[in-house]
Enzyme design. Structure first.
Site, PDB file in Angstrom:
ATOM      1  N   ARG A 106      86.303  21.359  23.880  1.00  0.00           N
ATOM      2  CA  ARG A 106      85.804  20.351  23.173  1.00  0.00           C
ATOM      3  C   ARG A 106      86.216  19.013  23.769  1.00  0.00           C
ATOM      4  O   ARG A 106      87.510  19.030  24.045  1.00  0.00           O
ATOM      5  CB  ARG A 106      85.615  20.287  21.815  1.00  0.00           C
ATOM      6  CG  ARG A 106      85.004  21.570  21.009  1.00  0.00           C
ATOM      7  CD  ARG A 106      84.927  21.158  19.634  1.00  0.00           C
ATOM      8  NE  ARG A 106      83.846  20.264  19.424  1.00  0.00           N
ATOM      9  CZ  ARG A 106      83.512  19.759  18.072  1.00  0.00           C
ATOM     10  NH1 ARG A 106      84.329  20.305  17.026  1.00  0.00           N
ATOM     11  NH2 ARG A 106      82.545  18.825  18.154  1.00  0.00           N
ATOM     12  N   GLN A 136      78.412  18.578   8.028  1.00  0.00           N
ATOM     13  CA  GLN A 136      79.977  18.918   7.554  1.00  0.00           C
ATOM     14  C   GLN A 136      80.174  18.351   6.202  1.00  0.00           C
ATOM     15  O   GLN A 136      81.315  18.539   5.531  1.00  0.00           O
ATOM     16  CB  GLN A 136      80.849  18.197   8.786  1.00  0.00           C
ATOM     17  CG  GLN A 136      80.965  19.234   9.935  1.00  0.00           C
ATOM     18  CD  GLN A 136      79.969  18.675  11.215  1.00  0.00           C
ATOM     19  OE1 GLN A 136      79.023  18.000  10.611  1.00  0.00           O
ATOM     20  NE2 GLN A 136      80.415  18.346  12.274  1.00  0.00           N
ATOM     21  N   ASP A 149      88.411  10.951  15.675  1.00  0.00           N
ATOM     22  CA  ASP A 149      88.755  11.913  16.604  1.00  0.00           C
ATOM     23  C   ASP A 149      89.420  11.246  17.740  1.00  0.00           C
ATOM     24  O   ASP A 149      90.233  11.968  18.485  1.00  0.00           O
ATOM     25  CB  ASP A 149      87.347  12.444  17.271  1.00  0.00           C
ATOM     26  CG  ASP A 149      86.704  13.256  16.207  1.00  0.00           C
ATOM     27  OD1 ASP A 149      86.050  12.759  15.078  1.00  0.00           O
ATOM     28  OD2 ASP A 149      86.869  14.650  15.996  1.00  0.00           O
TER      29      ASP A 149
HETATM   30  O1  MRU Z   1      82.376  17.949  15.226  1.00  0.00           O
HETATM   31  P1  MRU Z   1      83.686  17.811  14.212  1.00  0.00           P
HETATM   32  O2  MRU Z   1      83.130  18.650  12.935  1.00  0.00           O
HETATM   33  O3  MRU Z   1      84.894  18.532  14.828  1.00  0.00           O
HETATM   34  O4  MRU Z   1      83.887  16.499  13.677  1.00  0.00           O
HETATM   35  C1  MRU Z   1      84.786  16.217  13.244  1.00  0.00           C
HETATM   36  C2  MRU Z   1      85.165  14.821  12.836  1.00  0.00           C
HETATM   37  O5  MRU Z   1      84.223  13.877  13.317  1.00  0.00           O
HETATM   38  C3  MRU Z   1      86.042  14.307  11.644  1.00  0.00           C
HETATM   39  O6  MRU Z   1      85.532  13.340  10.888  1.00  0.00           O
HETATM   40  C4  MRU Z   1      87.158  13.902  12.522  1.00  0.00           C
HETATM   41  O7  MRU Z   1      87.474  14.987  13.291  1.00  0.00           O
HETATM   42  C5  MRU Z   1      88.330  13.615  11.589  1.00  0.00           C
HETATM   43  S1  MRU Z   1      89.107  15.168  11.100  1.00  0.00           S
HETATM   44  C6  MRU Z   1      90.454  14.627  10.012  1.00  0.00           C
END
Ligand code: MRU
Length: 358
Positions: free
Chosen positions: A87, A197, A238
């Site tokens: 990713r 999510q 992220d």
């Molecule tokens: O695509 P994801 O579900 O991995 O994205 C996660 C997010 O954007 C979260 O808000 C971010 O990683 C912060 S996690 C503490």
């Protein structure tokens, strides 16, 4: 954190050295513990979002390296490369792999296995403790609102709770602590299309801990802010740049714009592993993951009789675009909540908290 009275972390090992995760593609319907036996399985789990959330991706990647070293310590570079490609947006992945690389690459192959497991365990323990401190440093923001007006309404986007980290979470950690201290805290949970999510994971977590919350459509936030229903926005991230720009789940930027327009404080919670001091301009430089259009055109859920089904919601034949993250410029961010304290979203403030990163 606890689920039905049992304490869980989102990744752990047992005596056999295999890695355990909670399969997040099955939540909130099933609590399915998945056993990862190889680094290819760890890479698959990250790629397919069986685990997701920036800090957790990093921890699972670190354990993926340990699985690789158990299998064949001469394949370090191959494992690091494959895991790094899973990713693109969360910098924690590269941070964790770089920690493994620098610990292992000068070791003789016979010593790599033990060292890789030790490093992965340190990364996981560090994340849990870091997130706990983020909670402590964010808590006063909620206490101040509670002292002023009693009930605290927080809005959050995506999932930045314990499922996205090793334990506690980032954005949700202060909320858990406020709730545990008896504050009257309620969370508006953005559903967070297309992967949901918020509706699936954040709501599941908050419910599991007994925190009052309400799931809202992603587009509801601006309306709620206009009507005084949101006291504070707290999101995870992220990647945060040297200048305080914030990459997070798609839709975060729109929430920050609405918050600015309505005078609602917009805070971002992050651990040190999410800082990318090599990037200055988040919009121009942070790679944004583009995911399958089917995540937008389809929805997966549980039917009334308990079957998990995927249905199409878009017109047949219409193509879809699916940028998975966006960047909120630092000018829209009220401040950052870190394990070392709170600071403004700018270079000077970040360097004051993290001088070793200069
Ligand atoms: O695509 P994801 O579900 O991995 O994205 C996660 C997010 O954007 C979260 O808000 C971010 O990683 C912060 S996690 C503490």
């Amino acid at each position: 954190m606890k689920l039905n009275g049992t304490a869980y972390r989102s990744v752990w090992t047992e005596g056999d050295g295999d890695v355990r995760i909670l399969d997040q593609t099955k939540l909130p319907w099933e609590l399915d513990i998945l056993r990862l036996r190889s680094w290819e399985e760890a890479a698959h789990a990250i790629r397919t979002m069986q685990v997701r959330g920036a800090p957790l991706i990093g921890a699972v990647a670190a354990y993926g390296v340990a699985l690789a070293m158990r299998e064949d310590p001469s394949r370090l570079d191959e494992a690091l490369h494959t895991l790094a490609e899973t990713r693109p947006t969360a910098i924690n992945l590269r941070w964790a792999l770089e920690r493994q690389r620098s610990r292992l690459h000068n070791l003789p192959p016979a010593e790599r296995r033990e060292a890789a497991y030790a490093e992965a365990a340190e990364i996981a323990d560090d994340d849990a403790e870091t997130c706990r401190r983020i909670g402590e440093n964010g808590l006063p923001l909620l206490e101040a609102i509670a002292a002023r007006k009693g009930k605290v309404n927080v809005l959050t986007h995506c999932n930045a709770g314990w499922l996205a980290t090793v334990d506690w979470g980032t954005a949700l950690a202060p909320i858990y602590m406020a709730h545990d201290k008896g504050l009257d805290v309620h969370v508006w949970v953005d559903e967070t299309r297309p992967r949901n999510q918020g509706a699936a994971l954040t709501a599941f977590e908050l419910g599991g801990h007994g925190v009052p919350h309400t799931v809202v459509a992603d587009n509801a936030g601006g309306h709620l802010m206009q009507h005084g229903e949101v006291d504070i926005v707290i999101v995870g991230t992220d990647r945060v740049t040297r200048t305080g720009d914030v990459a997070n789940k798609i839709g975060t930027y729109l929430k920050a714009l609405a918050a600015k327009d309505n005078g609602v404080p917009f805070w971002v919670a992050l651990p040190h592993s999410t800082l990318d001091m090599e990037v200055r301009d988040g919009v121009a430089e942070i790679p944004i993951e583009e995911r399958a259009g089917s995540e937008v055109t389809e929805l997966t859920g549980r039917t009334a009789d308990g079957r998990i089904e995927t249905v199409r919601v878009a017109a047949e034949g219409s193509p879809a675009a699916n940028p998975a993250f966006d960047v909120t410029p630092s000018r829209l961010v009220t401040g950052l909540i870190t394990e070392r304290g709170r600071c403004a979203a700018n270079e000077a403030a970040l360097l004051a908290l993290y001088p070793e990163k200069a």
